[in-house]
Design a protein around this motif. Structure first.
Motif, PDB file in Angstrom:
ATOM      1  N   THR A  42      17.070 -45.489  30.198  1.00 42.75           N
ATOM      2  CA  THR A  42      16.179 -44.981  31.237  1.00 42.75           C
ATOM      3  C   THR A  42      16.846 -43.904  32.081  1.00 42.75           C
ATOM      4  N   ASP A  43      18.186 -43.822  32.018  1.00 41.47           N
ATOM      5  CA  ASP A  43      18.926 -42.811  32.772  1.00 41.47           C
ATOM      6  C   ASP A  43      18.994 -41.468  32.068  1.00 41.47           C
ATOM      7  N   GLY A  44      18.776 -41.453  30.769  1.00 43.07           N
ATOM      8  CA  GLY A  44      18.858 -40.202  30.031  1.00 43.07           C
ATOM      9  C   GLY A  44      19.311 -40.420  28.607  1.00 43.07           C
ATOM     10  N   VAL A  45      19.609 -39.334  27.954  1.00 39.41           N
ATOM     11  CA  VAL A  45      20.068 -39.340  26.573  1.00 39.41           C
ATOM     12  C   VAL A  45      21.537 -38.938  26.571  1.00 39.41           C
ATOM     13  N   SER A  46      22.374 -39.748  25.968  1.00 40.63           N
ATOM     14  CA  SER A  46      23.802 -39.425  25.847  1.00 40.63           C
ATOM     15  C   SER A  46      24.066 -38.960  24.429  1.00 40.63           C
ATOM     16  N   VAL A  47      24.773 -37.850  24.314  1.00 46.15           N
ATOM     17  CA  VAL A  47      25.089 -37.293  23.000  1.00 46.15           C
ATOM     18  C   VAL A  47      26.591 -37.086  22.908  1.00 46.15           C
ATOM     19  N   ILE A  48      27.173 -37.550  21.800  1.00 48.18           N
ATOM     20  CA  ILE A  48      28.568 -37.273  21.453  1.00 48.18           C
ATOM     21  C   ILE A  48      28.515 -36.592  20.099  1.00 48.18           C
ATOM     22  N   CYS A  49      29.140 -35.422  19.998  1.00 46.96           N
ATOM     23  CA  CYS A  49      29.077 -34.673  18.746  1.00 46.96           C
ATOM     24  C   CYS A  49      30.242 -33.676  18.680  1.00 46.96           C
ATOM     25  N   PRO A  50      30.483 -33.099  17.487  1.00 48.56           N
ATOM     26  CA  PRO A  50      31.498 -32.043  17.421  1.00 48.56           C
ATOM     27  C   PRO A  50      31.163 -30.931  18.408  1.00 48.56           C
ATOM     28  N   ALA A  51      32.161 -30.403  19.071  1.00 44.61           N
ATOM     29  CA  ALA A  51      31.957 -29.404  20.129  1.00 44.61           C
ATOM     30  C   ALA A  51      31.165 -28.195  19.645  1.00 44.61           C
ATOM     31  N   ALA A  52      31.360 -27.801  18.402  1.00 43.38           N
ATOM     32  CA  ALA A  52      30.661 -26.632  17.873  1.00 43.38           C
ATOM     33  C   ALA A  52      29.155 -26.851  17.770  1.00 43.38           C
ATOM     34  N   ARG A  53      28.709 -28.107  17.757  1.00 39.68           N
ATOM     35  CA  ARG A  53      27.286 -28.419  17.644  1.00 39.68           C
ATOM     36  C   ARG A  53      26.669 -28.841  18.981  1.00 39.68           C
ATOM     37  N   ALA A  54      27.451 -28.820  20.036  1.00 36.80           N
ATOM     38  CA  ALA A  54      27.026 -29.385  21.319  1.00 36.80           C
ATOM     39  C   ALA A  54      26.056 -28.484  22.070  1.00 36.80           C
ATOM     40  N   PRO A  55      25.165 -29.103  22.856  1.00 36.21           N
ATOM     41  CA  PRO A  55      24.329 -28.315  23.767  1.00 36.21           C
ATOM     42  C   PRO A  55      25.210 -27.615  24.802  1.00 36.21           C
ATOM     43  N   ALA A  56      24.691 -26.575  25.400  1.00 37.51           N
ATOM     44  CA  ALA A  56      25.472 -25.767  26.355  1.00 37.51           C
ATOM     45  C   ALA A  56      25.987 -26.581  27.528  1.00 37.51           C
ATOM     46  N   GLU A  57      25.250 -27.606  27.954  1.00 40.34           N
ATOM     47  CA  GLU A  57      25.644 -28.373  29.136  1.00 40.34           C
ATOM     48  C   GLU A  57      26.648 -29.482  28.838  1.00 40.34           C
TER      49      GLU A  57
END
Length: 127
Positions: A42-57
């Protein structure tokens, strides 16, 4: 003692709004040793991924350590055996799990301290 693989490249951690659209590039065509984790709450979406594929934020400059698996789901204490030595060494960590194994992100600038702490705890680091 655990065998812990150091995954190549840097990783990113990001929190997105609960209604955020996820780009397919986050998980499409992952390399053999890459991992992506997406968690909704309910607080949001957490994403862990390779840095090259990451969203700008995203917060980048993390390194990923993966317990060589697969692990049996009945095994207890695996994650604790990783984060406890890191906490004692005052290395911050982000832990996450998949069905098969556990992962720990550590700041790239603290990687040497993190791997030394894990080795002192009896784990073998596979580079």
């Amino acid at each position: 003692m655990l065998d812990v693989a150091l995954l190549p490249g840097e990783y990113a951690v990001c929190r997105l709004a609960t209604d955020a659209a996820l780009r397919p590039a986050l998980w499409a065509e992952l390399g053999d040793s890459e991992v992506v984790s997406v968690s909704w709450s309910t607080d949001g979406v957490s994403v862990i991924c390779p840095a090259a594929r990451a969203p700008a934020e995203a917060e980048t400059d993390w390194r990923c350590l993966r317990v060589v698996g697969p692990l049996d789901l009945a095994v207890t204490g695996t994650l604790a055996s990783l984060v406890a030595p890191l906490a004692q060494a005052r290395v911050n960590a982000v832990a996450f799990s998949t069905y098969d194994t556990d992962h720990v992100l550590v700041p790239a600038v603290r990687l040497g301290e993190a791997t030394a702490a894990l080795r002192r705890a009896g784990h073998r680091i596979l580079d």
